[in-house]
Design a protein around this motif. Sequence first.
Motif, short mmCIF file in Angstrom:
data_model
loop_
_atom_site.label_atom_id
_atom_site.label_comp_id
_atom_site.label_asym_id
_atom_site.label_seq_id
_atom_site.Cartn_x
_atom_site.Cartn_y
_atom_site.Cartn_z
N THR A 15 0.83 -1.20 0.00
CA THR A 15 0.00 0.00 0.00
C THR A 15 0.87 1.25 0.00
O THR A 15 2.05 1.21 0.38
CB THR A 15 -0.91 0.03 1.24
N GLU A 17 0.53 3.64 2.02
CA GLU A 17 0.85 3.89 3.43
C GLU A 17 2.09 3.09 3.84
O GLU A 17 2.99 3.62 4.50
CB GLU A 17 -0.33 3.52 4.33
N ARG A 55 -2.22 10.58 -2.74
CA ARG A 55 -3.35 9.86 -3.35
C ARG A 55 -4.01 10.67 -4.45
O ARG A 55 -4.62 10.11 -5.35
CB ARG A 55 -4.35 9.46 -2.28
#
Length: 73
Positions: A15, A17, A55
């Motif tokens: 991900t 993150e 994002r």
Amino acid sequence: MTESAQPNNPLHGKTLEFIVKQLVWHYDWPELGRLIRIECFLNNPSLKSSLKFLRKTDWARKKVEKLYLDTFH
């Protein structure tokens, strides 16, 4: 999608993150801001603000992904 669906993609299953956390752990915010000159790394950086920016900003996300690959692969 299974792991074998993208065998040549080193970012598959990781991900954004996870990638940012690994880079912060490895470089810390000041060095990360020096390597990738984006405001969310330079001015009062946080994981939340960085993820929000990355994002919605494709060119910046690509730079972060490239740095991750260059650093860990």
